[in-house]
Enzyme design. Structure first.
Site, PDB file in Angstrom:
ATOM      1  N   SER A   1       0.808  -1.215   0.000  1.00 53.43           N
ATOM      2  CA  SER A   1       0.000   0.000   0.000  1.00 53.43           C
ATOM      3  C   SER A   1       0.844   1.269   0.000  1.00 53.43           C
ATOM      4  O   SER A   1       0.351   2.341  -0.295  1.00 53.43           O
ATOM      5  CB  SER A   1      -0.937   0.014   1.209  1.00 53.43           C
ATOM      6  OG  SER A   1      -0.197   0.114   2.397  1.00 53.43           O
TER       7      SER A   1
ATOM      8  N   LYS B   1      -0.280   4.665   6.575  1.00 56.33           N
ATOM      9  CA  LYS B   1      -0.761   5.522   5.493  1.00 56.33           C
ATOM     10  C   LYS B   1      -0.361   6.977   5.742  1.00 56.33           C
ATOM     11  O   LYS B   1      -0.047   7.371   6.865  1.00 56.33           O
ATOM     12  CB  LYS B   1      -2.297   5.461   5.429  1.00 56.33           C
ATOM     13  CG  LYS B   1      -2.894   4.112   5.095  1.00 56.33           C
ATOM     14  CD  LYS B   1      -2.855   3.835   3.612  1.00 56.33           C
ATOM     15  CE  LYS B   1      -3.624   2.571   3.269  1.00 56.33           C
ATOM     16  NZ  LYS B   1      -3.271   1.415   4.108  1.00 56.33           N
TER      17      LYS B   1
END
Lengths: 214, 214
Positions: free
Chosen positions: A131, A169
DNA sequence: ATAATTAAAGAACAAAAAGAGAACAAGTTT
DNA sequence: AAACTTGTTCTCTTTTTGTTCTTTAATTAT
């Protein structure tokens, strides 16, 4: 470097020099050698500073047998900005997008260069998944996380979602919502209510091994 | 670490000399031979130092039958666990595609986790440029390089081209040519005669800081 | 400006370390 | 047996090194 307010300026200079150069000396340096290295011409002057450091407990008082200037454990321990850390940084587990942090049973400690961590409490996670691939953080990489519960917009954070899922993130916090943005064109940013997202740390370093497979 | 720091200067000198030159002596050296080799004129003086080393357990006490000065296992061990590991891995400079390695003046040592290095001699370079960006190696990253002059196809190596330019690339070696392949879709692989390309090391680790800017 | 603190230099001294040389005992070689 | 080698012990001298003291300059505080 270290702030011992009770030391004079020169005493601090001498201490810093000793801490910095200790690895360069095979044997503990003599006063004359220190004089030479520090650009002094008189042992007598230097001795007074060393004497001050002895009284502060930062330098071992010589016992007439062992010559040379030896630092004490105290002095070595208080060297917080040095390159060598005593214990290292704990490796606590793996983080995969969408799953809780998978803790390792036996916490290992990794010796991390000072440049990859901060003065605050840090820990290491292993990244699972792609990710963050566009930021150069690959599957299997280790990330050094500074433990804190607030972050600036744009920071890469370890976020706990709904107290169940953990993920790595970019974060974007507005009064109305918190957005977690992956660094992967194939994955969409995720929008949450601010209370759903809990910051558990901020990325400060990253490491990768090309030899070990874990 | 073993503290043979309680040895005097000369005792340390003698020990160093013994460790360093043991392979030069077919037989354990006699006191006279050591005197000659170390530039001393009196056995008596040297014997005092050897005696100190015997008491420290670093030299075997002779037993009148076996002549010569013999090192103990302890002494040999203290050498193999020498300073190299304590110092960490040397940071020697920056590597930019197409330029020679830019050496730093004062070599720093970074404490690198064991997972990012090998048992062999390693050094650290800082990456300049984006030629390896698709492999997650970004501008400013540090790379740990194992120093050796051969590589396997596909390895990421530090390659010296025409003895002038240094670069970090994937390597592909065939009998006819050596190809250096960047990890960046915008940059083309480069083809060379085998003799033009010299391998200076193989990538074994990578690190990145998100706080320090260098 | 005056006083106090901090540094630096140098002289002088005692203890430790290092070196030279002699003497000796136990082994080895001739 | 005599000569030589080798480790050991001893005394003596020189050098190194930590310490103390005095004097002078520089910096800082009052």
């Amino acid at each position: 470097m270290n702030d011992y307010s009770f030391l004079t300026r020169k005493q601090q200079d001498v201490l810093d020099f000793l801490l910095e150069s200790q690895s360069h000396f095979v044997q503990p340096p003599t006063l004359d050698e220190l004089c030479l290295a520090m650009g002094l011409k008189s042992r007598g002057s230097l001795h007074k500073h060393i004497h001050g450091l002895i009284q502060a407990g930062l330098v071992e008082a010589p016992n007439r047998k062992q010559r040379g200037v030896r630092l004490t454990q105290l002095a070595l321990k208080t060297q917080s900005t040095g390159l060598i850390d005593d214990l290292g940084v704990p490796f606590v587990g793996a983080i995969a997008a969408g799953l809780p942090i998978e803790a390792v049973e036996n916490v290992e400690y990794m010796q991390v260069p000072a440049q990859l961590k901060t003065e605050n409490r840090c820990y290491i996670l292993q990244v699972k998944g792609d990710s963050m691939i566009d930021d150069g953080i690959l599957d299997g990489d280790w990330v050094v996380i500074e433990q804190r519960n607030h972050a600036n917009n744009g920071d890469i954070v370890v976020a706990l979602i709904d107290k169940t899922e953990a993920t790595l993130k970019h974060i974007l916090q507005t009064p109305r919502e918190t957005i977690l943005i992956p660094a992967n064109q194939n994955i969409q940013p995720m929008h949450f209510q601010p209370h759903q997202v809990e910051v558990q740390g901020v990325l400060v370093g990253q490491m990768r091994s090309y030899t070990k497979k874990l």
